[in-house]
Structures are given as structure tokens and as C-alpha cells.
Scaffold this active site. Structure first.
Site, PDB file in Angstrom:
ATOM      1  N   GLY A   1     -35.878  11.139 -34.043  1.00  0.00           N
ATOM      2  CA  GLY A   1     -34.757  10.931 -33.083  1.00  0.00           C
ATOM      3  C   GLY A   1     -34.591  11.888 -32.156  1.00  0.00           C
ATOM      4  N   CYS A   2     -33.960  11.628 -30.992  1.00  0.00           N
ATOM      5  CA  CYS A   2     -33.897  12.574 -29.756  1.00  0.00           C
ATOM      6  C   CYS A   2     -33.265  13.791 -30.052  1.00  0.00           C
ATOM      7  CB  CYS A   2     -33.178  11.825 -28.706  1.00  0.00           C
ATOM      8  SG  CYS A   2     -31.580  11.184 -29.268  1.00  0.00           S
ATOM      9  N   PHE A   3     -32.083  13.750 -30.470  1.00  0.00           N
ATOM     10  CA  PHE A   3     -31.461  15.200 -30.923  1.00  0.00           C
ATOM     11  C   PHE A   3     -32.578  15.866 -31.980  1.00  0.00           C
ATOM     12  CE2 PHE A   3     -26.949  14.160 -29.794  1.00  0.00           C
ATOM     13  CZ  PHE A   3     -26.789  15.084 -28.775  1.00  0.00           C
TER      14      PHE A   3
ATOM     15  N   CYS B   1     -35.618  17.483 -30.267  1.00  0.00           N
ATOM     16  CA  CYS B   1     -35.267  18.746 -29.211  1.00  0.00           C
ATOM     17  C   CYS B   1     -34.595  19.979 -30.247  1.00  0.00           C
ATOM     18  CB  CYS B   1     -33.972  18.406 -28.458  1.00  0.00           C
ATOM     19  SG  CYS B   1     -33.629  19.527 -26.867  1.00  0.00           S
TER      20      CYS B   1
END
Length: 339
Positions: A131-133, A136
Site C-alpha cells: 500500500g502507498c501509506f 512510505c
């Protein structure tokens, strides 16, 4: 050539994936599937591709003609799709939904974070793109996790652009609501916590405290937690994240900076910066940038990515390259704007 099929090709991730693959020297797009847009030119939906391709959306799924298929579905739809359709065993799958990110005896999907799982990615046939979050946040914490320095609750604040919510309009994605606005959502309960905790626990040394997944049923705070507060930003793309880690003993900035530089020295797209960061440094690129500052016993980490690229399809193409033995940078030579 790597022959590619794309399912769910009409959404934001589908459009970004097509854009990348059209410029990938080792790829041929065999089909871009979208039942609702079948027969329409891809550039009729993804208008930025006008002049770049004459590819047409199709409702067909000729899996026997491809080497790999990308699932650009919403969460929950990948697992449902596979229950109703058969994909040949020799066709690789890269799933961008969250359906298979958590390891389980019921599936063989490898978690596709190249900075930690490169060898498993190289050998796998089925891959769950992070996932993106989660990407990061993990990239901001991985060096400290491996060093056994995550011993207290971790405070995370991260803001994402509106494209992170997908293409379908909603009450919190319309321009009139999002513009000049700022809001919190899914306080301490964001679904990406599952995969974040999974990776941190895989990486920590033996004897280090367990990272407790606060979303688990029957959760009791007997380990350390990732206290994650997500925010909606008034920009289209990018994730800007700050993580505050409290150590057991004071440390110095040079030691922490060296720890991060050593950890990411061989990473293709993740780079440590000695200077504070700006989001524009990563937007429209597959880069992840990380910066640290130290205040006695506290380490403040800043990490950032483009949510549609390193947070989604850019990382998916990076993983495809690894799976097929191609230079993982191939097709991803994207540069940030100077302004």
C-alpha cells in the site's frame, strides 16, 4: 519482450500503469481490460495519453497470451475475481489491492517491498504490491527496526493527495471540498497498519519488542504500537510522512544518518537526504526520499513518495522487472519537476 495484461485498466492506477508500460522498452501491452469502457480508446479515458497510443479497452481477458497480469482492482475484488476466473499457472500476477498482503497459509503471494523482500520477489509467481501509506511509513522505519531501536510506541503523521482515494468521486474527493481544506481520517485504524506491523516484526532482531497490530481483534497493548494519524491533503499526488521514534538512550545525528545511508546504499529508488525534504522532489517519480533529525532520545524521520508511483504502479513495475530478471530501474527513469 514481457507480454502484459491489465485488469481494471480505466482507473487512476490503470492509467498510470499504461503510461509507464508504453515507455518500457521490454514490455508489450497485450490487453487493457475494462468492461465499462470496452471498445473505447484508452486516451478517451486517460486523456493525457492522446498521441501516445491507439490501444483500445477490451472486455476480453486472453490470459494465455501474456506473461504477467496486473490487478488494478479496488480492495477485496482481487480475491473475488480469482474465485470466479482461472489464470494459467505460468502467468505471473501482480496485485495492487490489499487482498494478499498479509502472509497466510491460504495463498502464496509474496509481499512486494523491494527494499526488504527482493530475493523472494525474484523467485515468486504471485506478488502483493504494498500500500502507498505502508510503503512510505515502512521506508522511514526499516533501518531503525533492523537495528533493534524500535522499543517504544511510534508516532506517525502522514498526509496524502486526493488520488489516493481512487477515481470514483466521493464526498471527500470532490475539488470543492478538498481544495483549501485539511482533515484527518481513520485515526489509529488505517488498514495499512497490518502490513506495516508485519514487515517491522519480520525485520526486528530476536528479542526486540514485538510491534502490536492495534487492528487485531482482542488487541491488548503488550508491545509497541505504530500510532498512525492519516490526513487528506489539498493536492493531487504524493505522501509526506513524519515519524517520531523515542529511543531508550540518547544518540547523535551522524550515527542515525549513517545507519540509514548504509541500509539504503543498494536500493534502486530509496535515497537518504542530508537536507530537509520537499514533496515536489518525489512527485511524478518512483523515488522515495528519507531524512532524519535527532533531538536527544528522539529521532524524527521524514519520508515521502508519489502515492501513484512508488506507492502503487511504479513499485509494481519495479517488482515486475525484478520478477523477470530485468534491471529494476527499467522504464522508471522519471524525473521530478524543477519547479
Amino acid at each position: 519482450m514481457i507480454k502484459v495484461g491489465i485488469l481494471g485498466a480505466a482507473g487512476y492506477t490503470g492509467g498510470e500503469l499504461i503510461r509507464l508500460l508504453l515507455n518500457h522498452p521490454e514490455v508489450e501491452i497485450v490487453f487493457a481490460n475494462s468492461e465499462s469502457n470496452a471498445g473505447n480508446k484508452v486516451y478517451d479515458v486517460h486523456e493525457g495519453l492522446l498521441g501516445d497510443t491507439e490501444l483500445t479497452f477490451t472486455d476480453a481477458m486472453p490470459f494465455e497470451q501474456v506473461d504477467v497480469v496486473f490487478f488494478c482492482f479496488g480492495h477485496g475484488k482481487s480475491e473475488a475475481f480469482l474465485k470466479e476466473h482461472s489464470i494459467p499457472e505460468d502467468v505471473k500476477i501482480i496485485d495492487m489491492a490489499q487482498d494478499f498482503r498479509i502472509a497466510a497459509p491460504t495463498h502464496d503471494y509474496v509481499y512486494g517491498l523491494p527494499e526488504t523482500h527482493r530475493e523472494a520477489i525474484r523467485r515468486c509467481n504471485h506478488l502483493a504490491n504494498p500500500g502507498c501509506f505502508a510503503t512510505c511509513i515502512q521506508l522511514g522505519l526499516l533501518p531503525l527496526a533492523k537495528a533493534g531501536m524500535l522499543t517504544n510506541d511510534i508516532s506517525v503523521n502522514a498526509i496524502t493527495g486526493s488520488t489516493g482515494a481512487g477515481q470514483k468521486p466521493g464526498a471527500t474527493t470532490h475539488f470543492s471540498w478538498r481544495s483549501d481544506n485539511f482533515s484527518v481520517y481513520k485515526l489509529f485504524t488505517h488498514q495499512h497498519l497490518h502490513e506495516i506491523c508485519q514487515t517491522l516484526n519480520e525485520l526486528k532482531p530476536e528479542g526486540a519488542p514485538h510491534v502490536v497490530d492495534t487492528l487485531d481483534e482482542g488487541y491488548e497493548a503488550e508491545g509497541i504500537t505504530v500510532d498512525f494519524i492519516p490526513y487528506r491533503g489539498d493536492f493531487a499526488r504524493g505522501i509526506f510522512c513524519t515519524e517520531v521514534v523515542r529511543l531508550d538512550t540518547p544518540t547523535d545525528a551522524e550515527k542515525i544518518a549513517t545507519l540509514y545511508k548504509d541500509f539504503y546504499q543498494d536500493a534502486a529508488f530509496t535515497h537518504y537526504s542530508d537536507k530537509p525534504l520537499d514533496l515536489k522532489q518525489v512527485v511524478n517519480t518512483n523515488k522515495a526520499l528519507v531524512h532524519t533529525e535527532v533531538f536527544g532520545r528522539k529521532v524524527v524521520v521524514t519520508s515521502m513518495i508519489d502515492n501513484l508511483l512508488k506507492g502503487a504502479v511504479g513499485q509494481a513495475v519495479q517488482n515486475m522487472n525484478i520478477m523477470f530478471g530485468v534491471d529494476e530501474r527499467c522504464g522508471l527513469n522519471l524525473k521530478a519537476s524543477a519547479f
